[in-house]
Design a protein around this motif. Sequence first.
Motif, short mmCIF file in Angstrom:
data_model
loop_
_atom_site.label_atom_id
_atom_site.label_comp_id
_atom_site.label_asym_id
_atom_site.label_seq_id
_atom_site.Cartn_x
_atom_site.Cartn_y
_atom_site.Cartn_z
N HIS A 53 -14.67 7.78 14.54
CA HIS A 53 -16.16 7.88 15.18
C HIS A 53 -15.75 7.70 16.62
O HIS A 53 -15.04 6.82 17.29
CB HIS A 53 -16.81 6.57 15.05
CG HIS A 53 -18.13 6.61 15.67
ND1 HIS A 53 -18.46 5.32 16.42
CD2 HIS A 53 -19.15 7.72 15.93
CE1 HIS A 53 -19.60 5.57 17.15
NE2 HIS A 53 -19.92 6.99 16.80
N GLY A 54 -16.10 8.73 17.48
CA GLY A 54 -15.66 8.77 19.08
C GLY A 54 -16.13 9.95 19.68
O GLY A 54 -16.50 10.86 18.98
N ARG A 55 -15.78 9.96 20.91
CA ARG A 55 -16.26 11.03 21.69
C ARG A 55 -14.89 11.72 22.21
O ARG A 55 -13.92 11.04 22.58
CB ARG A 55 -16.95 10.56 22.95
CG ARG A 55 -18.54 10.29 22.55
CD ARG A 55 -19.39 10.06 23.87
NE ARG A 55 -20.63 9.86 23.54
CZ ARG A 55 -21.59 10.99 22.97
NH1 ARG A 55 -21.18 12.21 22.92
NH2 ARG A 55 -22.78 10.67 22.62
N ASP A 111 -15.75 12.81 14.92
CA ASP A 111 -17.25 13.21 15.14
C ASP A 111 -18.01 12.04 15.91
O ASP A 111 -17.32 10.83 15.82
CB ASP A 111 -18.06 13.47 13.80
CG ASP A 111 -19.34 14.09 13.99
OD1 ASP A 111 -19.22 15.42 13.94
OD2 ASP A 111 -20.39 13.41 14.18
N SER A 112 -18.84 12.38 16.66
CA SER A 112 -19.52 11.21 17.42
C SER A 112 -20.66 10.44 16.95
O SER A 112 -21.14 9.76 17.37
CB SER A 112 -20.22 11.98 18.76
OG SER A 112 -20.91 12.82 18.51
N ASN A 164 -21.71 8.19 13.74
CA ASN A 164 -20.91 7.11 12.93
C ASN A 164 -21.39 7.40 11.51
O ASN A 164 -20.70 7.24 10.55
CB ASN A 164 -21.22 5.61 13.44
CG ASN A 164 -20.20 4.85 12.82
OD1 ASN A 164 -18.94 5.38 12.66
ND2 ASN A 164 -20.58 3.54 12.54
N TYR A 217 -12.57 19.74 25.92
CA TYR A 217 -12.67 18.71 25.04
C TYR A 217 -11.36 18.64 24.22
O TYR A 217 -10.93 17.61 23.68
CB TYR A 217 -13.79 18.82 24.00
CG TYR A 217 -15.20 18.35 24.60
CD1 TYR A 217 -15.30 17.37 25.39
CD2 TYR A 217 -16.37 19.13 24.52
CE1 TYR A 217 -16.49 17.00 26.21
CE2 TYR A 217 -17.55 18.78 25.12
CZ TYR A 217 -17.47 17.64 25.83
OH TYR A 217 -18.87 17.33 26.29
#
Length: 238
Positions: free
Chosen positions: A126-128, A101-102, A104, A159
């Motif tokens: 946490h990231g894109r 998920d983007s 945090n 994605y």
Amino acid sequence: MNSINTLLDGIVDLNMELSQEQQNQFIKYKRLLKEWNEKINITAITDDVEIDIKHFLDSLTPIATKLFDGRKKIIDIGTGGGFPGLPLKIFNKELQVTLLDSLNKRITFLNEVIKELELNNIEAIHGRAEELGRTEIYREQYDICVSRAVASLNTLSEYCMPFVKVGGYFISMKGEDVENELKESEKGIETLGGRIIKKQLVKIPKSDIIHSLIIIEKIKETPTKYPRGGGKPKKNPL
């Protein structure tokens, strides 16, 4: 203690059953979801029955594809409150799960759930997707990428497809009416190395909601230029 009666009734309609341990895990998960939701916005759905139907039962419908049997390595893109990845993991302990998920603060919540439920072989990161999909650690490493995220199928495919290994699957969880999206995304999915296998309609138990599971097989490697960065998959879909 929060009730999961609707989940227990509905699970029967999916031809599944939950052990006592799994029931306890869902009860804890629901409690944490409601507690954390008062501090940070995780979900607009806060009613006990609605959580059972629209989060838990909905998240378990991909089991109907038979693709989640055994020891599969899966990634859930745009997982939000952990849906569908966490319920799938509770149901099948053998799954190796990555929740991405983007935001945090959602990852902080998910890590708390993982710890409280004493789950192994599951990580929340946490990231894109457009960045991680280009890295060696994550690119083409998964048997299945699953997503319930709200984005058009052509955007979502860019994605998600890079995470899937050749021979694996991307499963997009959508509403009932997806014909236009399917048409619009066909060419892009082909470009990304996939082909649409089928659209499987599923009725969420204890509701009149019909959802579609779009099953896309990865038949060749995704060209290295995908996913594109800078929000291009959204602004200018394939």
